[in-house]
Design an enzyme around this catalytic site. Structure first.
Site, PDB file in Angstrom:
ATOM      1  N   HIS A  27       0.734  -1.226  -0.070  1.00 36.95           N
ATOM      2  CA  HIS A  27       0.238   0.090  -0.067  1.00 36.95           C
ATOM      3  C   HIS A  27       0.785   1.253  -0.089  1.00 36.95           C
ATOM      4  CE1 HIS A  27      -2.835   3.013   1.685  1.00 36.95           C
ATOM      5  NE2 HIS A  27      -3.817   2.432   1.409  1.00 36.95           N
ATOM      6  N   GLN A  77      -4.612  -5.238   6.645  1.00 35.86           N
ATOM      7  CA  GLN A  77      -5.765  -6.041   5.970  1.00 35.86           C
ATOM      8  C   GLN A  77      -5.594  -7.662   6.663  1.00 35.86           C
ATOM      9  OE1 GLN A  77      -7.799  -5.168   4.026  1.00 35.86           O
ATOM     10  NE2 GLN A  77      -7.130  -3.161   3.370  1.00 35.86           N
ATOM     11  N   LYS A 117     -10.335  -1.019  10.290  1.00 41.99           N
ATOM     12  CA  LYS A 117     -10.449  -2.180   9.339  1.00 41.99           C
ATOM     13  C   LYS A 117     -10.764  -3.374  10.146  1.00 41.99           C
ATOM     14  CE  LYS A 117      -7.606  -0.253   6.013  1.00 41.99           C
ATOM     15  NZ  LYS A 117      -7.962   0.099   4.892  1.00 41.99           N
ATOM     16  N   CYS A 163      -4.869   2.725  -3.562  1.00 41.07           N
ATOM     17  CA  CYS A 163      -3.695   3.173  -3.004  1.00 41.07           C
ATOM     18  C   CYS A 163      -2.561   2.029  -3.183  1.00 41.07           C
ATOM     19  CB  CYS A 163      -3.767   3.501  -1.609  1.00 41.07           C
ATOM     20  SG  CYS A 163      -5.213   4.867  -1.119  1.00 41.07           S
ATOM     21  N   ASP A 177       3.154  -5.080   8.082  1.00 38.80           N
ATOM     22  CA  ASP A 177       1.729  -4.021   7.940  1.00 38.80           C
ATOM     23  C   ASP A 177       0.507  -5.182   8.111  1.00 38.80           C
ATOM     24  OD1 ASP A 177      -0.613  -2.829   7.037  1.00 38.80           O
ATOM     25  OD2 ASP A 177       0.356  -1.841   5.378  1.00 38.80           O
TER      26      ASP A 177
END
Ligand code: PMP
Length: 410
Positions: free
Chosen positions: A124, A204, A227, A365, A201
């Protein structure tokens, strides 16, 4: 599993009853943000109704209540991620701020002209741009782990990139554009063998995969509350305690100091050192409620249900003439990305909205990965545990209709 009661879960989310253009909302934009269960909405309302105060700073009752609520949320995050200590949990505005925090503190102090930072082609923009900005000032090189045409990370190519100058490997656990689940543990182990630190990260992954930081062992892990059924404007930076205590502060101000004189200031240890000023107290408390809610259902059950639903959707979508699926990695979570022959992605998004279906269209993104696979944008439905097989049927039927009508009118 058969015990997974999606209809009971749906009842917990009031917005899922919303009507859009005469149709019941079908929320398939979960990779952009998730909807909030009533317990989260109620928890935030309760905070402002009964607990609101600034934290850590007063003798009065409400300060004690708000501080307890805020620190309880930190403890919930710690348990949820299997961190060792609450001192490893820093509240931030979200994933983006957490990555910028690491770049501005650890990166500022540890990266120089000889050094290399490895990112992946799946990242991202939030895990690309902060490193580019820092690299301009510090002169380190950015290297990129490539992917194959299905969107799998090429681990053998990654191994070739690692060397004695590699100081950091920063990569995503799940791609927001394709849904690829990366082999995080292997990538982290290999980075550590090369003497590099790792930032993972989790934006997600947190809502789809059970996270055990003791097993995965990244040095930093970041995610956003919104999220995972929590509020916007709140997120988390996890860092190993000794590492957080060794790096300089991010922003200066109240709350993060031990003692201030014009000649010299001393700072608190983590996490307070990184939480300057009045933070997003109510939403941290809301995030705690969201994580408790998810824990109550259990990520193993969620993961199994979603995996089956994603396979179902993939199988149906593949059969629609004119659909090209983008990203068919071996292991995926939540995300479908596709284009329709002869119809713009924007037009597909608009046509889906006409029947109450919310999906994202655009570059998500994550321009480098879409371009790597030959696209500038895609249509991206992304599922959460409150989505149903029936919703997938409606999505696929509508896409079939769009294809059919598109032959004539789009
Ligand atoms: N990383 C990934 C993989 C993401 O999907 C997102 C959100 N789309 C981010 C980082 C940025 O998260 P936020 O906008 O909440 O800071």
């Amino acid at each position: 599993t058969s015990e997974f009661d999606v209809h009971a879960i749906r009842n917990d989310f009031p917005i899922l009853r919303e009507s859009i253009r005469g149709h019941q909302l079908i929320w398939l934009d979960n990779a952009a943000t998730t909807q909030k269960p009533q317990v989260v909405i109620d928890r935030i309302a309760n905070f402002y109704t009964h607990e609101n105060s600034n934290i850590h700073r007063a003798a009065h009752e409400l300060a004690a209540r708000s501080t307890d609520a805020y620190e309880d949320a930190r403890n919930v995050v710690k348990d949820f991620l299997h961190a060792r200590s609450v001192n490893e949990i820093v509240f931030t505005r979200g994933t983006t701020e957490a990555i910028n925090l690491v770049a501005s503190t650890w990166g500022e102090e540890n990266l120089g002209p000889q050094d290399e930072v490895i990112l992946s082609n799946l990242e991202h923009h939030a895990n690309i741009v902060p490193w580019q900005l820092l690299s301009k000032r510090k002169g380190f090189k950015i290297r990129v782990i490539p992917v194959d045409d299905d969107g799998n990370l090429l681990v053998e190519e990654y191994v070739k990139l690692l060397n004695l100058n590699t100081k950091l490997v920063a990569f995503t656990h799940v791609s927001n554009a394709l849904g690829t689940v990366t082999p995080a543990k292997r990538i982290i182990d290999l980075a550590h063998q090369a003497g590099a630190k790792v930032l993972l990260d989790g934006a997600q992954s947190v809502s789809h995969i059970a996270i055990d930081l003791q097993d995965l062992n990244p040095d930093f892990f970041v995610f956003s509350g919104h999220k995972i059924f929590g509020p916007t404007g709140i997120g988390v930076l996890y860092g190993k305690e000794e590492l957080l205590n060794a790096i300089p502060p991010y922003q200066g101000g109240g709350n993060m100091i031990k003692d201030v004189r014009f000649e010299h200031t001393t700072f608190h240890d983590a996490p307070n050192k990184f939480e300057a000023g009045t933070g997003n107290i109510a939403d941290a408390v809301g995030l705690g409620a969201a994580l408790r809610y998810v824990q109550g259902i259990g990520l193993p059950a969620i993961c199994q249900y979603e995996h089956e639903l994603l396979q179902y959707a993939t199988k149906l979508l593949r059969q629609v003439p004119g659909v090209t699926l983008i990203g068919t990695a071996r292991e995926k979570a939540s995300v479908l990305s596709f284009t329709l022959k002869g119809i713009s992605n924007e037009a597909v998004g608009v046509a889906l909205n006409d029947v109450g279906i919310a999906v994202r269209t655009g570059h998500h993104c994550a321009q480098p990965i879409l371009r790597r696979l030959g696209y500038e944008s895609s249509v991206r439905p992304s599922i959460a545990f409150y989505n149903t097989h029936r919703e997938i049927d409606i999505l696929v039927n509508t896409i079939e209709k769009i294809v059919w009508q598109g032959r004539r009118s789009y």
